[in-house]
Design an enzyme around this catalytic site. Structure first.
Site, short mmCIF file in Angstrom:
data_model
loop_
_atom_site.label_atom_id
_atom_site.label_comp_id
_atom_site.label_asym_id
_atom_site.label_seq_id
_atom_site.Cartn_x
_atom_site.Cartn_y
_atom_site.Cartn_z
N GLY A 134 14.95 69.51 40.60
CA GLY A 134 14.19 70.61 40.02
C GLY A 134 13.03 70.13 39.18
CE1 TYR A 187 27.10 72.26 44.92
CE2 TYR A 187 27.62 71.27 47.05
CZ TYR A 187 26.72 71.52 46.03
OH TYR A 187 25.42 71.04 46.13
#
Length: 269
Positions: free
Chosen positions: A21, A172
């Site tokens: 990110g 997940y």
């Protein structure tokens, strides 16, 4: 070859305080885009912004810090409203924020399994609320950072919170499959991408070694570039368009997930 300028483009990157990110935010800003840097807290978002200015030489006017804890859907809602107010036109939303599911089954204050909420439901809610900004002009797109682990997953429709049978890897993977399926929703032009196995906090889920976060981010940034033609709903493995898991593009699955997600976010917002 030098990269084309992204000057005049506005991009929101969720989970931009570290890893892929942060590198995505850096690469976008280095090419002239205005980057909305999202972090879990205001302090984390500002620290990431300050680091971009200090270490990458990014001009401060190209960066705006935003905060929302994705374990709290109310904060996601407030984030979206603030962005629409301050940036009524958004060119790209990068759904990147993510976490590994914890060892023990954990439920948020909103009543959702924490990995399913942070990795998928929060992005589902955010994307829907930002639709007016993303579609205010032609060309808006959503790039969701998914994972090759979506291929191992199944969505537990009757128990999405996995209260009856919990495995951190399965939880997940379910969230990553949901995020990949979500890219096939036709309301906003969207794609999902597996950026490769990278040296981030999620590396232990995959392997012992990986590419750098900058290398992974480059695959995300490529899909943010309007010069890159994308196929709506497509899944990319790094820089190649490939078929996702068969269930990811089934119209029935897309419709069913949209109904489930809408129910789960609406009950607490």
């Amino acid at each position: 070859m030098p990269s084309a300028s992204l000057s005049g483009r506005t991009v929101l990157v969720t989970g931009a305080t570290s890893g892929i990110g942060w590198e995505t935010a850096r690469q976008l800003a280095e090419r002239g885009a205005t980057v909305l840097v999202h972090g879990r807290t205001a302090e984390e978002a500002q620290a990431a912004t300050d680091k971009l200015i200090a270490t990458a030489g990014i001009d401060a006017p190209l960066l705006c810090a935003f905060a929302a804890d994705f374990t709290r859907l109310e904060e996601v809602e407030h984030l979206a409203h603030r962005i629409v107010e301050e940036h009524p036109h958004l060119d790209v939303l990068v759904n990147n924020a993510g976490m590994a599911a914890p060892e023990r089954h954990t439920v948020t204050a909103d009543g959702n399994e924490i990995a399913f909420q942070v990795n998928f439901l929060a992005h589902y809610l955010l994307t829907g609320l930002l639709e007016p900004a993303l579609t205010s002009e032609p060309g808006g797109r959503v790039v969701s950072v998914s994972s090759s682990l979506h291929r191992t997953a199944s969505i537990q429709w009757n128990d999405p919170n996995r209260a009856r049978s919990y495995s951190r890897l399965a939880a997940y993977a379910q969230a990553q499959l949901a995020l990949t399926v979500f890219a096939a929703d036709p309301r906003v032009t969207a794609v999902s991408v597996h950026p490769g196995i990278c040296e981030t906090a999620l590396l232990p889920l995959y392997a012992h070694h990986g590419a750098t976060p900058a290398e992974g981010a480059a695959h995300v940034v490529r899909l943010c570039d309007p010069a890159t033609e994308i196929v709506n709903g497509a899944y990319y493995d790094r820089d190649k368009r490939v078929d996702p898991a068969p269930s990811a593009t089934e119209p029935r699955t897309v419709k069913r997930l949209n109904k489930l997600a809408s129910l789960l976010v609406r009950q607490n917002t």
